[in-house]
Design a protein around this motif. Structure first.
Motif, mmCIF file in Angstrom:
data_model
loop_
_atom_site.group_PDB
_atom_site.id
_atom_site.type_symbol
_atom_site.label_atom_id
_atom_site.label_comp_id
_atom_site.label_asym_id
_atom_site.label_seq_id
_atom_site.Cartn_x
_atom_site.Cartn_y
_atom_site.Cartn_z
ATOM 1 N N ASP A 289 -73.277 -70.204 -19.609
ATOM 2 C CA ASP A 289 -73.035 -70.996 -18.409
ATOM 3 C C ASP A 289 -73.933 -70.478 -17.285
ATOM 4 O O ASP A 289 -73.822 -69.318 -16.875
ATOM 5 C CB ASP A 289 -71.566 -70.881 -18.011
ATOM 6 C CG ASP A 289 -71.188 -71.889 -16.927
ATOM 7 O OD1 ASP A 289 -72.069 -72.276 -16.154
ATOM 8 O OD2 ASP A 289 -69.998 -72.268 -16.860
ATOM 9 N N PRO A 290 -74.832 -71.300 -16.729
ATOM 10 C CA PRO A 290 -75.731 -70.813 -15.673
ATOM 11 C C PRO A 290 -74.997 -70.370 -14.408
ATOM 12 O O PRO A 290 -75.461 -69.466 -13.716
ATOM 13 C CB PRO A 290 -76.659 -72.005 -15.399
ATOM 14 C CG PRO A 290 -75.961 -73.192 -15.948
ATOM 15 C CD PRO A 290 -75.130 -72.702 -17.090
ATOM 16 N N GLU A 291 -73.852 -70.992 -14.091
ATOM 17 C CA GLU A 291 -73.117 -70.584 -12.898
ATOM 18 C C GLU A 291 -72.540 -69.180 -13.060
ATOM 19 O O GLU A 291 -72.510 -68.395 -12.103
ATOM 20 C CB GLU A 291 -71.997 -71.583 -12.597
ATOM 21 C CG GLU A 291 -72.478 -72.946 -12.166
ATOM 22 C CD GLU A 291 -73.290 -72.889 -10.877
ATOM 23 O OE1 GLU A 291 -72.942 -72.075 -9.997
ATOM 24 O OE2 GLU A 291 -74.271 -73.637 -10.755
ATOM 25 N N ARG A 293 -73.877 -66.868 -15.045
ATOM 26 C CA ARG A 293 -75.036 -65.969 -14.990
ATOM 27 C C ARG A 293 -75.464 -65.726 -13.538
ATOM 28 O O ARG A 293 -75.801 -64.609 -13.152
ATOM 29 C CB ARG A 293 -76.207 -66.562 -15.773
ATOM 30 C CG ARG A 293 -75.978 -66.672 -17.247
ATOM 31 C CD ARG A 293 -77.274 -66.749 -18.032
ATOM 32 N NE ARG A 293 -78.163 -67.810 -17.593
ATOM 33 C CZ ARG A 293 -78.100 -69.081 -18.011
ATOM 34 N NH1 ARG A 293 -77.154 -69.426 -18.885
ATOM 35 N NH2 ARG A 293 -78.947 -69.987 -17.583
ATOM 36 N N LYS A 294 -75.441 -66.793 -12.743
ATOM 37 C CA LYS A 294 -75.829 -66.650 -11.334
ATOM 38 C C LYS A 294 -74.878 -65.707 -10.599
ATOM 39 O O LYS A 294 -75.305 -64.869 -9.795
ATOM 40 C CB LYS A 294 -75.829 -68.025 -10.674
ATOM 41 C CG LYS A 294 -76.523 -68.056 -9.323
ATOM 42 C CD LYS A 294 -76.375 -69.413 -8.670
ATOM 43 C CE LYS A 294 -76.976 -70.516 -9.524
ATOM 44 N NZ LYS A 294 -76.889 -71.839 -8.845
ATOM 45 N N ASP A 317 -85.501 -66.717 -16.296
ATOM 46 C CA ASP A 317 -84.450 -67.564 -16.855
ATOM 47 C C ASP A 317 -84.836 -69.036 -16.771
ATOM 48 O O ASP A 317 -85.607 -69.468 -15.896
ATOM 49 C CB ASP A 317 -83.140 -67.322 -16.089
ATOM 50 C CG ASP A 317 -81.937 -67.886 -16.824
ATOM 51 O OD1 ASP A 317 -81.328 -67.158 -17.616
ATOM 52 O OD2 ASP A 317 -81.619 -69.074 -16.588
ATOM 53 N N ALA A 318 -84.288 -69.818 -17.694
ATOM 54 C CA ALA A 318 -84.596 -71.251 -17.709
ATOM 55 C C ALA A 318 -83.991 -71.969 -16.506
ATOM 56 O O ALA A 318 -84.534 -72.984 -16.048
ATOM 57 C CB ALA A 318 -84.074 -71.875 -19.010
ATOM 58 N N ASP A 319 -82.888 -71.466 -15.982
ATOM 59 C CA ASP A 319 -82.254 -72.091 -14.820
ATOM 60 C C ASP A 319 -82.915 -71.571 -13.538
ATOM 61 O O ASP A 319 -83.031 -70.358 -13.334
ATOM 62 C CB ASP A 319 -80.757 -71.769 -14.808
ATOM 63 C CG ASP A 319 -80.028 -72.492 -13.689
ATOM 64 O OD1 ASP A 319 -79.706 -73.674 -13.859
ATOM 65 O OD2 ASP A 319 -79.811 -71.870 -12.636
ATOM 66 N N VAL A 322 -80.698 -69.267 -11.310
ATOM 67 C CA VAL A 322 -80.582 -67.903 -11.834
ATOM 68 C C VAL A 322 -81.865 -67.127 -11.556
ATOM 69 O O VAL A 322 -81.832 -65.952 -11.144
ATOM 70 C CB VAL A 322 -80.259 -67.931 -13.335
ATOM 71 C CG1 VAL A 322 -80.243 -66.518 -13.902
ATOM 72 C CG2 VAL A 322 -78.924 -68.617 -13.590
ATOM 73 N N ARG A 323 -83.019 -67.766 -11.771
ATOM 74 C CA ARG A 323 -84.302 -67.094 -11.515
ATOM 75 C C ARG A 323 -84.420 -66.689 -10.051
ATOM 76 O O ARG A 323 -84.856 -65.579 -9.726
ATOM 77 C CB ARG A 323 -85.463 -68.016 -11.878
ATOM 78 C CG ARG A 323 -85.627 -68.273 -13.365
ATOM 79 C CD ARG A 323 -86.755 -69.247 -13.622
ATOM 80 N NE ARG A 323 -88.034 -68.734 -13.132
ATOM 81 C CZ ARG A 323 -89.145 -69.453 -13.097
ATOM 82 N NH1 ARG A 323 -89.125 -70.710 -13.477
ATOM 83 N NH2 ARG A 323 -90.262 -68.909 -12.672
#
Length: 575
Positions: A289-291, A293-294, A317-319, A322-323
């Protein structure tokens, strides 16, 4: 007193209507006839109000006697803070007494209505009675009491324990309201300080519940099937975290609801010991889940240097979100080894400029090292990124307030004032205001001729830091500007600096087409009150005695206006 005021206003209305009637009789009898209805209504209203007895104010005695207070209930009630009794109306005390009696009714609907009414009052007896109904047999009454208390500001200490127990209430709605009402246990100041991340000790009142009971109730609540209750509770981890069960908290990290997982991750960072954080944050940083990870990336800087390699990995990161968070965290490390990674991110056109601009402002923690790179961004990057680079250069461009650093000239910011982006011009203006003393006459001349109003206003703002001869030339141009705001600002600055023949220039501005500019010039001359300013104002009053500005000047000077002949009457002769 209000009746007396109304009576006086009616007398004035009657007097004005009577005069109006006499004038109409002298001019046109037909029109006067049409006003009879209005006059009749006014007369009836006046007589009806006049028939009401007038309440006269008490004698102006600095220390009124008790007999006066007893003889005037309204005045006595106003002085004591109580509500004056009125015929046909209940006082606050009477309403509270009636509702307290209704609380003993066997009908739950009667008790519920009484609780809702009592909740509107701040009296101690009313608040205590409402708190006592948190344990009522009827769920509707308990819910009404909970809603009434939660809407009344900070909860009193004796009520907190009862509300915590309601987290296990059989009714789902009561459990939800109770979990939300817990925020009312803390003062607004505590909530604000804790939200800013300040190290402040915030806890529940000591009268709430024993710690063992608190831990047991909150542990069961974190395992509750309703996600709304879990969110409300986890959102208060900064205040209630010491009562959380670590096992139940870790279970929330695997919750089906995304928001619960994010809040649980933040709660773990507050509650768990530092040695247990890697076992929580590292897996979350690799979540699908990107949220999540963020949220984990924002917490990984606590584990540096152990989390440095993971942050580098997440910087690719792909998101994009996140990057951005990972690069932002790396920028704060001030590690020279990560600067090439940050540079590649800021030059990546696939990342929105607004996301990259968030990282640019962090580069101020790299003094001198990043100035060439920021200068290049300020000249070639998209507007949001450009503005961020200019803001960073504006902070780094001076060292201790004593001159430019590493070749960052004020000319760079002056050139950026030509940009069509308002954001870029605003960032450049902030830097120029810090270094206005370095501006040349050519720079100010270019700003004066700018097609942007904000740039011309900036030229006026920097006048206070340039020599008098330069200020005279610039203000002489700006006082004739097309924009009214620029002319007003130039008038005020010219009066403040008193450059050249400023008084005569302001005298010319008294005839400006805009009233605001005229008033600014008049105020500047009136503030001086020297012989020349007074003479110039007198000359204006002689040439334009009937203007609105002349009336304003005379009012400020305290001089009478010109005498005027009475206007000749154009009323037709009576037949």
């Amino acid at each position: 007193m209000s009746i007396l005021v109304r009576f006086r206003s009616c007398r004035a209305t009657w007097s004005s209507l009577s005069q109006f009637w006499l004038r109409l009789r002298q001019s046109d009898f037909a029109v006067a006839a049409s006003c009879r209805v209005a006059l009749g209504v006014a007369c009836g209203f006046t007589s009806a109000v006049a028939a009401v007895p007038v309440v006269r104010p008490p004698p102006t005695d600095p220390a009124p006697s008790a007999s006066i207070l007893r003889s005037t209930p309204a005045i006595a009630a106003a002085r004591t803070g109580a509500e004056a009794p009125r015929p046909g109306h209940e006082t606050e005390a009477q309403t509270i007494a009636k509702c307290l009696k209704d609380l003993g009714s066997p009908d739950p609907e009667v008790r519920r209505r009484a609780v809702l009414i009592l909740g509107k009052y701040r009296a101690s007896a009313a608040r205590q009675a409402v708190a006592g109904r948190l344990e009522d047999k009827s769920a509707a009454v308990r819910q009404a009491a909970l809603v009434s208390l939660s809407e009344g500001g900070v909860l009193p200490p004796g009520v907190v324990g009862r509300i915590v127990r309601l987290l296990l209430d059989p009714d789902i709605h009561i459990r939800r309201i109770a979990s939300s009402a817990l925020r009312r246990c803390f003062s607004p100041r505590q909530l604000m300080i804790r939200s800013l991340g300040a190290p402040v000790s915030v806890s529940l009142p000591t009268e709430a519940l024993p710690p063992t009971d608190m831990k047991e109730i909150l542990s069961k609540t974190l395992r509750a099937p309703d996600p709304i209750i879990r969110k409300n509770l986890l959102a208060l981890s900064g205040y209630l975290g010491k009562y959380f069960d670590p096992v139940a908290l870790r279970m929330c990290l695997k919750d089906r609801d995304r928001e619960v997982r994010v809040l649980a991750l933040q709660a773990c960072a507050r509650v768990l010991p530092a040695k247990e954080l890697p076992s929580v944050l590292f897996p979350a940083a690799q979540s699908g889940d990107p949220e999540v990870r963020k949220a984990a990336v924002r917490l990984l800087p606590r584990l540096l240097p152990a989390s440095l390699d993971l942050l580098k990995k997440l910087a690719g990161d792909a998101d994009i979100g996140v990057r951005t968070e990972a690069v932002n965290a790396l920028a704060w490390t001030r590690n020279p080894a990560v600067f090439p990674l940050i540079q590649r991110f800021l030059e990546d056109d696939r990342v929105p400029a607004s996301e990259r601009a968030r990282v640019v402002t962090v580069l101020i923690v790299w003094p001198r090292t990043v100035i060439p790179f920021l200068t290049r961004l300020a000249e070639t990057a998209p507007p949001p990124l450009r503005a961020g680079a200019l803001r960073a250069l504006g902070v780094l461009g001076r060292k201790g307030g004593s001159g430019p650093v590493a070749g960052v000239s004020v000319r760079l910011f002056v050139e950026e004032l030509k940009s069509s982006s308002t954001e870029v011009r605003k960032a450049a203006a902030m830097a120029i205001l810090r270094r206005a003393g370095e501006l040349k006459e050519a720079d100010l001349a270019a700003m004066t001729r700018s097609r942007f109003v904000d740039v011309r206003l900036l030229a006026v703002q920097t006048i206070g830091r340039v020599p008098a001869d330069v200020a005279r030339e610039v203000l002489s141009d700006l006082i004739l500007d097309d924009d009214m705001g620029v002319r007003c600002r130039a008038v005020r600055e010219m009066a403040l600096r008193r450059v050249g023949d400023w008084q005569f220039v302001l005298a010319e501005s008294l005839r400006d087409p805009e009233a605001a500019v005229q008033k600014a010039a008049a105020d500047a001359l009136l503030a001086r009150r020297d012989p020349m300013s007074t003479k110039l104002l007198s000359d204006y009053l002689q040439k334009s005695p009937d203007s609105a500005l002349a009336e304003y000047i005379r009012a400020r000077l305290g001089t009478p206006g010109p005498r005027r002949r009475p206007a000749r009457s154009t009323r037709p002769a009576r037949p």
